[in-house]
Design a protein around this motif. Sequence first.
Motif, short mmCIF file in Angstrom:
data_model
loop_
_atom_site.label_atom_id
_atom_site.label_comp_id
_atom_site.label_asym_id
_atom_site.label_seq_id
_atom_site.Cartn_x
_atom_site.Cartn_y
_atom_site.Cartn_z
N GLY A 29 0.79 -1.24 0.00
CA GLY A 29 0.00 0.00 0.00
C GLY A 29 0.81 1.27 0.00
O GLY A 29 0.24 2.37 -0.05
N ASP A 30 2.13 1.17 0.06
CA ASP A 30 2.98 2.37 0.06
C ASP A 30 2.82 3.14 -1.25
O ASP A 30 2.62 2.56 -2.32
N ARG A 31 2.92 4.45 -1.15
CA ARG A 31 2.99 5.34 -2.32
C ARG A 31 4.27 6.15 -2.16
O ARG A 31 4.31 7.13 -1.42
N ILE A 32 5.32 5.71 -2.84
CA ILE A 32 6.66 6.25 -2.62
C ILE A 32 7.15 6.98 -3.86
O ILE A 32 7.03 6.48 -4.97
N GLY A 167 -1.95 -2.25 -4.60
CA GLY A 167 -0.59 -2.62 -4.27
C GLY A 167 0.26 -1.41 -3.93
O GLY A 167 -0.23 -0.30 -3.75
N ALA A 168 1.57 -1.65 -3.82
CA ALA A 168 2.52 -0.58 -3.54
C ALA A 168 2.99 0.04 -4.85
O ALA A 168 3.02 -0.62 -5.89
N VAL A 169 3.33 1.32 -4.78
CA VAL A 169 3.79 2.04 -5.97
C VAL A 169 5.08 2.78 -5.64
O VAL A 169 5.16 3.47 -4.62
N THR A 182 0.20 11.88 -5.97
CA THR A 182 0.26 10.41 -5.92
C THR A 182 1.05 9.81 -4.76
O THR A 182 0.79 8.66 -4.41
N VAL A 183 2.03 10.51 -4.17
CA VAL A 183 2.89 9.85 -3.19
C VAL A 183 2.63 10.36 -1.78
O VAL A 183 2.16 11.48 -1.58
N ARG A 184 2.97 9.51 -0.81
CA ARG A 184 2.82 9.86 0.61
C ARG A 184 4.14 9.85 1.36
O ARG A 184 4.20 10.19 2.53
N LYS A 185 5.18 9.42 0.70
CA LYS A 185 6.53 9.51 1.28
C LYS A 185 7.52 9.60 0.13
O LYS A 185 7.24 9.14 -0.98
N ILE A 186 8.67 10.19 0.40
CA ILE A 186 9.68 10.38 -0.64
C ILE A 186 11.03 9.95 -0.11
O ILE A 186 11.43 10.29 1.02
N ASN A 200 4.18 14.44 0.60
CA ASN A 200 4.28 14.54 -0.86
C ASN A 200 5.45 15.44 -1.25
O ASN A 200 6.27 15.82 -0.42
N TYR A 201 5.48 15.83 -2.53
CA TYR A 201 6.61 16.62 -3.02
C TYR A 201 6.71 17.98 -2.33
O TYR A 201 7.80 18.40 -1.91
N SER A 202 5.59 18.69 -2.19
CA SER A 202 5.62 20.03 -1.60
C SER A 202 6.14 19.97 -0.17
O SER A 202 6.94 20.82 0.25
N TYR A 203 5.68 18.96 0.60
CA TYR A 203 6.18 18.83 1.96
C TYR A 203 7.67 18.49 1.96
O TYR A 203 8.44 19.02 2.78
N TYR A 204 8.08 17.61 1.04
CA TYR A 204 9.49 17.24 0.94
C TYR A 204 10.38 18.46 0.71
O TYR A 204 11.43 18.61 1.35
N ARG A 205 9.96 19.38 -0.18
CA ARG A 205 10.78 20.56 -0.45
C ARG A 205 10.89 21.44 0.79
O ARG A 205 11.98 21.94 1.11
#
Length: 584
Positions: A29-32, A167-169, A182-186, A200-205
């Motif tokens: 279930g990961d969205r990476i 599934g996982a992505v 689309t993602v919940r962790k990076i 997501n990406y914005s949080y990662y930056r």
Amino acid sequence: MTLLKCRQIGKNFGNRQVLNGVNIEINSGDRIGLVGLNGSGKSTLARIITGDLTPDQGAVTVYKKNLKIGYLEQDASYTTGPFQQNRSPELEENGVFLATAGRIGLKIPAGEEGMAKTALSSGERTKLAFSRVWASRPDLLILDEPTNHLDFQGAEQLVAELQKFNGAVLIISHDRWFLDQTVRKIYELTGGVAALYPGNYSYYREEKKRRFASQLHRYRNERKEEEMIRAEINRLREWSAKAHRESTKKSDIRMGAKEYYRVKAKKLDRQVKSKIKRLERLKETATPKPQAEPKLEFAFVAANRGRRIIEADGLSKAFGEKVLFQESRFFIQRGEKVGLIGPNGCGKTTLLRLFLGEEKPDTGNLWVSPTLNPGYLRQDLDDLDPSKSALEIMNLTAKEKLTAARTLLAHMGIDAGMATQPTGCLSLGERVRIKLVQLLLDEKDLLLLDEPTNHLDLPGRERLEEALSSYTGTIILVSHDRYLLEAVCNKLLVFSRAHAGAPVTVRRLEDGFAGYARREEEPAGRPAEPAPEEAEEMVIENRIAFILGQLNRLTPGDPEYLRLDEEFQELVKKKRELSRNRPQ
């Protein structure tokens, strides 16, 4: 449930170490999102996870029995061969394949499953490859740059499909909007290792900036403490040396003086040893200096020329029986930054080639100012000879130009060694940067950019965005990067139909991508009647386009030319007043 773990993964290619102790865990279930600079090893890690590559160090441990991985490679959209080869002999899987292809916008006419994939556009080939991977019903889906050739609708359809996936992505992408959706962790690959960021990406930056500032603060404080300890050690050593000298003076006959200085010297020596141990412990646990992202320097310089540079009147283009667009009227003025918007295969690249004179219109008139000095960044980079190096391709002889080229290449992350390698040995992102250097060396006043961010890493995209925003020349931009279009483009040319069944035309929009996106997000149904001011402005724009086409046929000094030019000036003035009075 844990699907797999990568532990201390290392991989070298010759003398170059790409991965050095990568640790990644993928759960059901990961969205990476997997991000990093060009050449940081993202695709290499994906191929190690799928088993296509063997790591030099470390191992991939699989916890799910019979784990099934579906892998959409970065260049899957360029594969060739019969369409039929992408279908499974299993009937059920064929049904999933065809249904998925339909949902993400790939239309497969009945009886044409054997058509060559080369007949499809790049975006359609990406959809074809994705549908085939999806139909295999994987537990883990790995997508390497899946939106590179997708239009806005295709990217939205892909997001919708991924939301249904159980599934996982793992997504390798430089598409900031797509990662946000689309993602919940990076995981970020940098220096051969992976750093985890939740969100997501914005949080990662934002989180990366915070971590950088925090680490830099700790590093500076530790360096200050280290300097203070070194200063204390030097001071104690000076006092100790003085005490040792006093304890050995023969002329000092004071009772107990020598013993006093001897004891003092030993005490100071112990303090020096203690400080040295403290300094050694500090070095062992020292915070490394954080590495700032490479500052890629883009500085486009434009020449200052006339106002109208491109005018189209009744422009139509078709290839065989496929009509791309008809009866299109628009204009582009100097200094405008124009985005080309439309679905895959609608003719955006063809329109660029029309502007360059590489294609001819079927009907209508297209006038391009003969004084223009255009620069063209092709989507496929097929004008870069893979057997030649960057410096050979630029074919520079003047010493000043050669020095400028080396400097620009270095600013864009192409070092001296890479500048002399055949470009075929470099990554696609590195080849894009070389092409951009070519544009920088020539003072182009018109930049035609066909998907310029497709292979650039995230910092490269942001630096290019800043440079294009500050560029004073004219830009015609084909891109599916929403953030780039919103930041750069103040005008649009949109490929669309006025209503169902109407022909596709290219129409000009004045309010940029943000306004276009707002209109597209409005609920379906009967479109709202435009405000009187908006209707009047549309009439003025159509009349302006017609006049520009007429002026193209006349010569300055002709009475009709003077009359139309006067009317043009009045219309522009009136349009400017309407825009100024329009509520914001």
